[in-house]
Design an enzyme around this catalytic site. Structure first.
Site, PDB file in Angstrom:
ATOM      1  N   ILE A  84       0.826  -1.208   0.000  1.00 60.19           N
ATOM      2  CA  ILE A  84       0.000   0.000   0.000  1.00 60.19           C
ATOM      3  C   ILE A  84       0.858   1.255   0.000  1.00 60.19           C
ATOM      4  O   ILE A  84       0.493   2.268  -0.603  1.00 60.19           O
ATOM      5  CB  ILE A  84      -0.992   0.010   1.199  1.00 60.19           C
ATOM      6  N   ASP A 168      -7.839  -3.074   4.431  1.00 62.41           N
ATOM      7  CA  ASP A 168      -7.892  -3.980   5.577  1.00 62.41           C
ATOM      8  C   ASP A 168      -6.533  -4.618   5.809  1.00 62.41           C
ATOM      9  O   ASP A 168      -5.730  -4.755   4.884  1.00 62.41           O
ATOM     10  CB  ASP A 168      -8.935  -5.073   5.347  1.00 62.41           C
ATOM     11  N   GLY A 308      -5.047  -7.036  -0.394  1.00 61.44           N
ATOM     12  CA  GLY A 308      -5.629  -6.268   0.702  1.00 61.44           C
ATOM     13  C   GLY A 308      -4.864  -4.978   0.918  1.00 61.44           C
ATOM     14  O   GLY A 308      -4.252  -4.436  -0.007  1.00 61.44           O
ATOM     15  N   GLU A 309      -4.913  -4.461   2.139  1.00 61.96           N
ATOM     16  CA  GLU A 309      -4.243  -3.220   2.547  1.00 61.96           C
ATOM     17  C   GLU A 309      -4.807  -1.978   1.859  1.00 61.96           C
ATOM     18  O   GLU A 309      -4.342  -0.875   2.105  1.00 61.96           O
ATOM     19  CB  GLU A 309      -2.731  -3.270   2.248  1.00 61.96           C
ATOM     20  N   GLY A 310      -5.813  -2.131   0.985  1.00 57.87           N
ATOM     21  CA  GLY A 310      -6.341  -0.993   0.238  1.00 57.87           C
ATOM     22  C   GLY A 310      -5.695  -0.820  -1.117  1.00 57.87           C
ATOM     23  O   GLY A 310      -5.949   0.180  -1.805  1.00 57.87           O
TER      24      GLY A 310
END
Length: 348
Positions: A84, A168, A308-310
């Site tokens: 991210i 997330d 994930g992580e955006g």
């Protein structure tokens, strides 16, 4: 007063291009204009909130990775070394990393951590409880987590974000997401997936744990009951964040499956949330698509991502911003002294 959507469409039609020729970019502009109440919309600043939290269900062996990885990845993001960090920097998003319930002691002070992004300490729990054996949250923990999420929505407004995104981070979060959506009425076979890349026997075990957990908890089919019984503090904060954006005139881009499960719970509580949500991407996780479809959200890109992580949200949000830049910076026919079509073009 002219409808914002109609006014935005007229603005786009008057730019030096064939009508509708920017395709879906025009639709994103129209939706964001409606959210902001502004023609054309504007994105001076944009921020992603990455909610990190641990999930008690991980104790049932549903993930390849141990729970300490959540904390290690928080530190990795704070040092600038995660996916991210790379993608948000490349697309000019401000990162807000939220401790929304990570296991262990409180993180050291910023003076010691020296974080390379905004670090928000908002935990109400040290991880959720194992919902295979007991309810994930108490009523008080749930309400505090929802309120923290709404407070962070106000934080986004205070930071003058024209667009936000949610990411997330947490071992076990695909199991929590799947359990919540199964409890909401989705087919377990569509919701339970490999997550971090588990093998077939482990997938069967994960599916059994989730189905049995939903039966044991048997929550009422309301958003808050599902969060209390089968959710987590981080997913509850995401839910509160989405609900809290109402009337703040800020759009929100969703990341993958865990974030979308929280958005679905918010949608159960208030179906209007779809009006200010964008689906940043379609992830590789099987349950993502049906949850988006139920909310009427079409993914902006499909890149087979599952990090994930955006990461998918910032990519999708960047595409929205490109549409906004075109809408704001292209000349009109009159400004450019270009003759418009004498006939009404058919949009296709």
């Amino acid at each position: 007063m002219e409808n914002i959507k109609v006014a935005m469409e007229k603005h786009l039609d008057n730019l030096t291009k064939p009508r509708g020729s920017l395709g879906k970019l025009e639709g994103y502009c129209i939706k964001l204009a409606d959210i902001q109440g502004k023609v054309p919309p504007e994105i001076k600043n944009k921020g992603i909130y990455v909610f990190a939290g641990d999930h008690g269900i991980a104790a049932e062996g549903v993930s390849l990775y141990p729970q300490e990885v959540t904390r290690q990845m928080v530190l990795n993001i704070l040092r600038g070394g995660a996916g991210i960090n790379a993608l948000a920097t490349g697309t000019n998003w401000e990162i807000n990393l939220v401790d929304a319930g990570v296991l262990g002691d409180e993180f050291p002070p910023d003076s010691e951590l020296k974080p390379l992004c905004n670090f928000i300490r908002a935990r109400e729990t040290k991880g959720s409880r194992n919902f295979y054996k007991e309810s994930a949250l108490t009523k008080e923990e749930l309400q505090k987590s929802l309120e923290q999420g709404k407070r962070l929505a106000r934080d986004a407004a205070a930071k003058n974000y024209g667009l936000t995104a949610i990411g997330d981070l947490g071992i076990g979060n695909t199991s929590t997401a799947a359990a919540m959506l199964v409890a909401a009425g989705f087919d377990p076979n569509d919701m339970v997936d490999r997550g971090t890349g588990i093998d077939a026997p482990m997938l069967d075990h994960k599916k059994h744990i989730i189905i049995d957990s939903v039966k044991r908890r048997n929550p009422a089919k309301t958003g808050e009951s599902i969060l209390e019984n089968l959710g987590s503090s981080d997913l509850a904060m995401m839910t509160g964040f989405i609900l809290g954006l109402e009337n703040l005139k800020i759009g929100c881009v969703l990341d993958g499956f865990p974030v979308t499960s929280a958005a679905y719970i918010a949608w159960m509580i208030n179906p209007k949330v779809s009006n200010w949500l964008f689906a940043g991407h379609l992830s590789k996780v099987a349950g993502h698509k049906p949850a988006l479809e139920r909310m009427g959200l079409e993914p902006i890109v499909s890149l087979d991502m599952r990090l994930g992580e955006g990461t998918g949200a910032v990519i999708g949000g960047h595409i929205i911003e490109l549409g906004v830049l075109a809408a704001r910076n292209m000349a009109s026919f009159s400004e450019a002294h270009i003759t418009d079509s004498e006939k009404q073009e058919e949009k296709y």
